[in-house]
Design an enzyme around this catalytic site. Structure first.
Site, PDB file in Angstrom:
ATOM      1  N   ARG A 201      27.267  37.153  55.662  1.00 40.14           N
ATOM      2  CA  ARG A 201      27.229  38.703  55.551  1.00 40.14           C
ATOM      3  C   ARG A 201      27.729  39.155  54.334  1.00 40.14           C
ATOM      4  O   ARG A 201      28.333  38.389  53.708  1.00 40.14           O
ATOM      5  CB  ARG A 201      28.047  39.160  56.593  1.00 40.14           C
ATOM      6  CG  ARG A 201      27.340  39.221  58.179  1.00 40.14           C
ATOM      7  CD  ARG A 201      26.189  39.850  58.269  1.00 40.14           C
ATOM      8  NE  ARG A 201      25.779  39.877  59.649  1.00 40.14           N
ATOM      9  CZ  ARG A 201      24.861  38.934  60.345  1.00 40.14           C
ATOM     10  NH1 ARG A 201      24.291  37.954  59.292  1.00 40.14           N
ATOM     11  NH2 ARG A 201      24.528  39.060  61.143  1.00 40.14           N
TER      12      ARG A 201
ATOM     13  N   GLU B 203      22.110  46.894  52.215  1.00 38.27           N
ATOM     14  CA  GLU B 203      20.792  46.214  52.417  1.00 38.27           C
ATOM     15  C   GLU B 203      20.041  47.491  53.157  1.00 38.27           C
ATOM     16  O   GLU B 203      20.387  48.123  53.909  1.00 38.27           O
ATOM     17  CB  GLU B 203      20.872  45.150  53.394  1.00 38.27           C
ATOM     18  CG  GLU B 203      21.700  43.806  52.918  1.00 38.27           C
ATOM     19  CD  GLU B 203      21.556  42.771  53.829  1.00 38.27           C
ATOM     20  OE1 GLU B 203      20.776  42.667  54.940  1.00 38.27           O
ATOM     21  OE2 GLU B 203      22.120  41.550  53.592  1.00 38.27           O
TER      22      GLU B 203
ATOM     23  N   HIS C   8      17.396  38.759  52.803  1.00 36.75           N
ATOM     24  CA  HIS C   8      17.842  38.555  54.210  1.00 36.75           C
ATOM     25  C   HIS C   8      16.769  37.965  55.068  1.00 36.75           C
ATOM     26  O   HIS C   8      16.576  38.514  56.105  1.00 36.75           O
ATOM     27  CB  HIS C   8      18.504  39.748  54.802  1.00 36.75           C
ATOM     28  CG  HIS C   8      19.568  39.361  55.867  1.00 36.75           C
ATOM     29  ND1 HIS C   8      20.461  40.191  56.216  1.00 36.75           N
ATOM     30  CD2 HIS C   8      19.761  38.540  56.645  1.00 36.75           C
ATOM     31  CE1 HIS C   8      21.318  39.865  57.090  1.00 36.75           C
ATOM     32  NE2 HIS C   8      20.661  38.802  57.654  1.00 36.75           N
TER      33      HIS C   8
END
Length: 331
Positions: free
Chosen positions: A242, A271, A290
């Site tokens: 993360r 993000e 991601h």
């Protein structure tokens, strides 16, 4: 009769596997136009249905109908089971569903695709992909001294499903893997297992340091200035966990100071990563949005996880990867 909610694309993909369940399940779909339908007859539903179970995957959460999908779940008074296509549970939307659902299960099969991301970044680093591409851009024929995966030393922090998927591949290519986790004992793909309190002692000896633990109060900001200062100056830093695990300002400062040599990040603190972020433009950082797990194989394996658990659900058997409800308690 229980009502199952699926995204329309998911239903179209797995419909042949659901035939014969009409007597046990009422299946409804939501499409990208925010419309609900009876799955088998395609009859439009005038109002959002009350649902008892749902499968939340990339089709649902990356769809324009994500709000409708979430609302149908959260407004259903007797919502019983949610199958997630993700391994993590800390996303606020997933926490809200976890607090609503009587049962919540996760999926860990995306580790296969994520492991390939780690190998891709490491091989590009060892073979100096940036240097070769720069030379090609100016038509410069010059040999570059490179390194091999064989014999490389890996420290994988958070040796769970993702770590083991990476470890098995690295070991097969001749690398030597140290897995780091709280649970002692042997694990597939690792030459040895080290405890978390050995982190700073293990960092200097690693050619590649990969982070893939969950985000917890203990792991938040773990990759800080001291962490990077302890790394080998010729090492690669990877983050598949993360974004909150990494102090991004400290990472850029460390790369500028020459330790570690390079970094690749599939996750960031914010993000989507804002266009003005300096991470985009740092010459020693590779950014991917991601998407390390976003492959057709991951989608197919997620479907299989859901279908297997659906059989367990209908047969009143224990669900796999069941998350304790206490994990969703906040505050």
């Amino acid at each position: 009769m229980k009502t199952l909610l699926l995204h329309a694309r998911t239903f179209a993909r797995i419909a042949p596997r659901l035939k014969g369940l009409n007597a046990a399940l009422n299946i409804v779909t939501v499409d990208d136009a925010q419309r609900f339908h009876d799955a088998w007859t395609s009859t439009a539903l005038e109002t959002p249905p009350e649902v008892h179970l749902a499968f939340g995957n990339i089709d649902a959460f990356y769809s324009p109908s994500v709000r409708e999908f979430m609302t149908a779940i959260l407004k259903s008074p007797d919502f019983d089971w949610f199958q997630s296509a993700a391994a993590g549970i800390e996303n606020p939307a997933l926490v809200a569903i976890g607090q609503k659902a009587k049962r919540y299960t996760t999926n860990h099969t995306q580790a296969e695709a994520m492991a390939e991301w780690a190998l891709w970044q490491a091989l590009d680093f060892f073979r100096d992909g940036p240097g070769h591409r720069a030379n090609q851009a100016i038509a410069k024929w010059e040999r570059i001294r490179v390194r091999e995966m064989n014999g490389s030393r890996w420290l994988i922090v958070g040796y769970g499903s993702i770590g083991q998927a990476v470890g098995k591949r690295v070991t097969a290519l001749g690398g030597v893997v140290t897995g780091m986790r709280r649970t002692p004992g042997p694990a597939e793909g690792a030459a040895r297992i080290a405890p978390p309190d050995a982190l700073m002692a293990e960092l200097p000896g690693a050619d590649v340091v990969l982070l893939c633990p969950p985000h917890t109060p203990e792991t938040e900001g773990m990759a800080n200035a001291g962490f990077f200062a302890a790394m080998n100056p010729e090492a690669l830093f990877l983050n598949l966990g993360r974004g909150a695990l990494v102090d991004e300002a400290a990472l850029m400062a460390a790369l500028d100071a020459g330790r570690p040599a390079f970094a690749a990040l599939d996750v960031t603190q914010i993000e989507p990563l804002p266009a003005e972020s300096a991470l985009w433009r740092h010459h020693k950082i590779v950014i991917t949005p991601h998407d390390s797990s976003d492959t057709p194989g991951t989608i197919a394996r997620g479907d299989e996880t859901f279908l297997a658990n659906l059989r367990h659900y209908l047969d009143n058997e224990t669900l796999k990867h069941l998350v304790d409800r206490s994990a969703f308690v906040t505050g």
